[in-house]
Design an enzyme around this catalytic site. Structure first.
Site, PDB file in Angstrom:
ATOM      1  N   ALA A   1      42.903 -88.315  46.967  1.00 42.59           N
ATOM      2  CA  ALA A   1      43.401 -89.042  45.790  1.00 42.59           C
ATOM      3  C   ALA A   1      44.000 -88.039  44.812  1.00 42.59           C
ATOM      4  O   ALA A   1      43.303 -87.203  44.261  1.00 42.59           O
ATOM      5  CB  ALA A   1      42.262 -89.810  45.128  1.00 42.59           C
TER       6      ALA A   1
ATOM      7  N   TYR B   1      45.104 -80.961  33.981  1.00 42.22           N
ATOM      8  CA  TYR B   1      44.643 -81.891  35.023  1.00 42.22           C
ATOM      9  C   TYR B   1      45.691 -81.975  36.141  1.00 42.22           C
ATOM     10  O   TYR B   1      45.384 -81.870  37.333  1.00 42.22           O
ATOM     11  CB  TYR B   1      44.390 -83.271  34.406  1.00 42.22           C
ATOM     12  CG  TYR B   1      44.019 -84.339  35.395  1.00 42.22           C
ATOM     13  CD1 TYR B   1      42.792 -84.309  36.051  1.00 42.22           C
ATOM     14  CD2 TYR B   1      44.893 -85.387  35.684  1.00 42.22           C
ATOM     15  CE1 TYR B   1      42.451 -85.285  36.971  1.00 42.22           C
ATOM     16  CE2 TYR B   1      44.555 -86.368  36.594  1.00 42.22           C
ATOM     17  CZ  TYR B   1      43.331 -86.314  37.236  1.00 42.22           C
ATOM     18  OH  TYR B   1      42.999 -87.287  38.144  1.00 42.22           O
TER      19      TYR B   1
ATOM     20  N   LYS C   1      45.492 -80.923  40.112  1.00 41.06           N
ATOM     21  CA  LYS C   1      45.789 -81.883  41.192  1.00 41.06           C
ATOM     22  C   LYS C   1      46.932 -81.374  42.075  1.00 41.06           C
ATOM     23  O   LYS C   1      46.922 -81.555  43.293  1.00 41.06           O
ATOM     24  CB  LYS C   1      46.150 -83.253  40.603  1.00 41.06           C
ATOM     25  CG  LYS C   1      44.940 -84.053  40.157  1.00 41.06           C
ATOM     26  CD  LYS C   1      44.157 -84.558  41.379  1.00 41.06           C
ATOM     27  CE  LYS C   1      42.942 -85.352  40.997  1.00 41.06           C
ATOM     28  NZ  LYS C   1      42.076 -85.666  42.150  1.00 41.06           N
TER      29      LYS C   1
END
Ligand code: UDP
Length: 332
Positions: free
Chosen positions: A126, A158, A162
């Site tokens: 994800a 963030y 990712k």
């Protein structure tokens, strides 16, 4: 129920399975006849989210940190698929605890990839639409690349974490042949999402139900496409089942675009709330260096070609379900 992994379609590990999306995924996998192991340290995931699953003998909870390879590998033993959802999520965490947000997300992803390599599991990772940063053109397409903003702006930590996970996943695919596919999730919403990490829909719903002002940041002209969690998990499961998904990145998102100011009005109406709508300057919330994303629209043709997937649940239906959930759990 058969016990052989093949007869039940393969057992699955869901890291972060006590969280919002993970718990919906675990539930859907059980409903489809799978055995499910959830690994969660309950730092942001909640036992409440999975309490109804715990009576099912095909379900097992492992309370552990998803960054610990030994724990992930043990939990994944016998599983055909790992869904890696464990993460420190939300813009607020990126701004308030940036070191943890980057370090933990990369470490957890590496553990999931390494466990998949050792055990020969397929992996669905994800990721987030945050990696597009402010975007180079709408709709956002996977092949256009990803570019979080400057490291001088805290919000992007963030996205940077990712994106590092995505690069690492592709490296595991190329170098070790791990069948990993990456889902870039766009503003997934629905019942059980927490407002603690800054997400707009659960915050507005709670504010509306309590009669507090709905806190629209900036002038509310920023636009998003929200995606119902049930639609999102259908995409994640489809990706796990499709051999052609390996080594690919897929946008998973809604197509109904709405401004945050309109969203506030819609939620007020659905909750039959008399709350005011308050415009709050970004600087008051996140400090001076904050940068919002003015518009975020996914191009979902790639996953459409892969799976025939498209979102099916209209925004109003998801918002109504979220209002209903919050009403029924108020004070819980
Ligand atoms: N937002 C808002 N009020 C809130 C929380 C968020 O106006 O109480 C705005 C936020 O600035 C952003 C949008 O809602 O423009 C979506 O925020 P969220 O954190 O849910 O997701 P993002 O798209 O930023 O990842």
């Amino acid at each position: 129920m058969a016990d052989s992994p093949d007869a039940d379609g393969g057992a699955c590990l869901v890291t972060g399975g006590a969280g919002f999306i993970g718990s919906h995924l675990a539930e859907a996998l059980l409903a489809a006849g799978r055995r499910v192991v959830v690994l969660d340290d309950l730092s942001s995931g909640r036992l409440d989210n999975i309490s109804r699953l715990q009576g099912d003998q095909r379900f097992r909870l492992v309370k552990a940190d998803a960054a610990e390879l030994a724990a992930v590998e043990a939990a994944a033993a016998g599983c055909r698929v790992i869904f890696h959802l464990a993460a420190v999520v939300g813009v607020r965490a990126a701004v308030e605890t940036p070191v943890r947000a980057i370090r933990s997300n990369i470490a957890c992803c590496e553990a999931a990839l390494e466990a998949a390599r050792r055990l020969g599991c397929r992996l669905v990772l994800a990721s987030s639409s945050e990696v597009y940063g402010r975007g180079r053109g709408m709709p956002l397409r996977e092949e256009d690349g990803a570019s979080p903003g400057s490291p001088e702006t805290p919000r992007w930590s963030y996205a940077a974490g990712k994106l590092a996970c995505e690069y690492m996943a592709m490296a595991y695919f190329r170098q070790y042949g791990v069948e990993v596919s990456i889902a870039r999730l766009f503003n997934v919403i629905g019942p059980r999402q927490s407002g603690r990490y800054g997400m707009v829909v659960p915050r507005f719903v709670r504010q509306a139900l309590r009669g507090e002002p709905l806190t629209v940041f900036g002038d509310g002209s920023q636009r998003r496409c929200f995606c119902d969690v049930r639609d999102a998990i259908r995409a994640l499961i489809g990706m796990a089942e499709s051999p052609a998904a390996a080594g690919g990145i897929y946008n998973v998102g809604g197509t109904e675009e709405i401004s945050i100011l309109e969203l506030a009005g819609r939620i007020k109406e659905l909750a039959r709330s008399r709350s005011d709508i308050a415009l709050i300057p970004y600087a008051e919330v996140y400090g001076e260096a904050f940068e919002d994303v003015p518009r975020r629209v996914p191009d979902i043709s790639r996953i459409g070609r892969l799976l025939g997937w498209r979102p099916e649940i209209p925004l109003d239906e998801t918002l109504a379900a979220t209002v209903e959930f919050e009403r029924s759990t108020a004070g819980a």
